[in-house]
Write a protein that holds these residues in place. Structure first.
Motif, PDB file in Angstrom:
ATOM      1  N   ARG A  98       2.666   3.213 -14.071  1.00  0.00           N
ATOM      2  CA  ARG A  98       2.737   2.699 -12.714  1.00  0.00           C
ATOM      3  C   ARG A  98       3.478   1.357 -12.727  1.00  0.00           C
ATOM      4  O   ARG A  98       3.463   0.639 -13.727  1.00  0.00           O
ATOM      5  N   HIS A 152       4.369   2.138  -6.155  1.00  0.00           N
ATOM      6  CA  HIS A 152       3.675   2.132  -7.440  1.00  0.00           C
ATOM      7  C   HIS A 152       4.078   3.278  -8.363  1.00  0.00           C
ATOM      8  O   HIS A 152       3.790   3.243  -9.558  1.00  0.00           O
ATOM      9  N   PRO A 168       2.574   4.223  -1.333  1.00  0.00           N
ATOM     10  CA  PRO A 168       2.443   4.817  -2.677  1.00  0.00           C
ATOM     11  C   PRO A 168       3.739   4.866  -3.457  1.00  0.00           C
ATOM     12  O   PRO A 168       3.719   4.831  -4.695  1.00  0.00           O
ATOM     13  N   THR A 196       0.812  -1.222   0.000  1.00  0.00           N
ATOM     14  CA  THR A 196       0.000   0.000   0.000  1.00  0.00           C
ATOM     15  C   THR A 196       0.843   1.268   0.000  1.00  0.00           C
ATOM     16  O   THR A 196       0.300   2.358  -0.186  1.00  0.00           O
TER      17      THR A 196
END
Length: 254
Positions: A175, A28, A25, A23
């Motif tokens: 991404r 990504h 950020p 999770t």
């Protein structure tokens, strides 16, 4: 592996991951590896032993401690092993490991931005993209290499790996396309697949010579899990961060 094992819809599979969910950020965002490569929250931050070969100092060895493993924190470069190495494995007696044998699996896994050809596939789970931004300094570096006699190579995953050029990247729509994004995320909705994070495996349980489960620690709690069919230990070069269990029973739900 968890995605493939659970795709029949019947085999109950539990995946144990020593790290957290992906999770963060910075995982990504492609340039985020500058952050994750030193972040102990998603990185084991190993160091080698000292040695005379490295000026008697330890070397930093980053490894992913998160869903997707090191594919969630690396530099996103997509490059296959050298074809001659696979062929040598086959010559040593490892049937099925020549480059001709493994190439169909590379193609099957790949969703190449340029489409499919002899060496590339399209429609697979792992997106492979071209580097969009061509920096003038990089162009000058490549041109100088060509002038020095190094062949220009625009595809290091094609017919040959010798040369100078741009790498391909494991990105989709700007991404990161990690193993967790490519394989695990599409499978997470399956009712026969469970993913347990922050589960550090401490030992494999045996009944005689048969593996029947394992113990893992989450927080301060030691949890025992049994497998009615098989235990699969994904043992990488460093540590063994992931275990998969088929036909799992009696895992506490908490």
């Amino acid at each position: 592996m968890a995605a493939r094992l659970s795709e029949d819809g019947h085999s109950k599979v539990t995946l144990l991951e020593a790290g957290k969910r992906d999770t963060n950020p910075w995982i990504h965002i492609p340039i985020g590896y500058g952050k994750t490569i030193v972040n102990p929250d998603v990185n084991w931050r190993f160091e080698t032993e000292k040695g005379p070969e490295i000026a008697d100092r330890p070397m930093y060895w980053a490894r992913g401690r998160v869903l997707g493993g090191s594919s969630s924190i690396n530099g996103l470069l997509y490059i296959r092993g050298q074809a001659a190495d696979y062929d040598q494995w086959r010559q040593m007696g490892n049937t099925g490991w020549s480059y001709e044998d493994v190439l169909p699996y590379f193609r099957k896994a790949e969703d190449q931005e340029n489409g499919s050809d002899t060496y590339h596939g399209s429609g697979g789970p792992l997106r492979v993209s071209n580097l969009v931004e061509r920096n003038p300094l990089c162009e000058a570096f490549i041109a100088s290499g060509v002038a020095a006699g190094i062949p220009r190579n625009d595809d290091f995953n094609g017919a040959g790996q010798e040369g100078i050029g741009y790498y391909q990247l494991t990105t989709r729509k700007a991404r990161r396309c990690s193993a967790a994004v490519a394989y695990l995320r599409p499978a997470r909705a399956r009712p026969n697949l469970r993913v347990e994070t922050e589960a550090v495996v401490e030992r494999i349980l045996f009944d005689g010579k048969r593996a029947i489960g394992c113990e893992f620690r989450r927080g301060g709690r030691l949890i025992r899990i049994r497998a009615s069919r098989e235990v699969i230990l994904c043992a990488y070069s460093i540590k063994s961060p992931i275990c998969c269990f088929c036909q799992v029973s009696d895992l506490p739900r908490n």
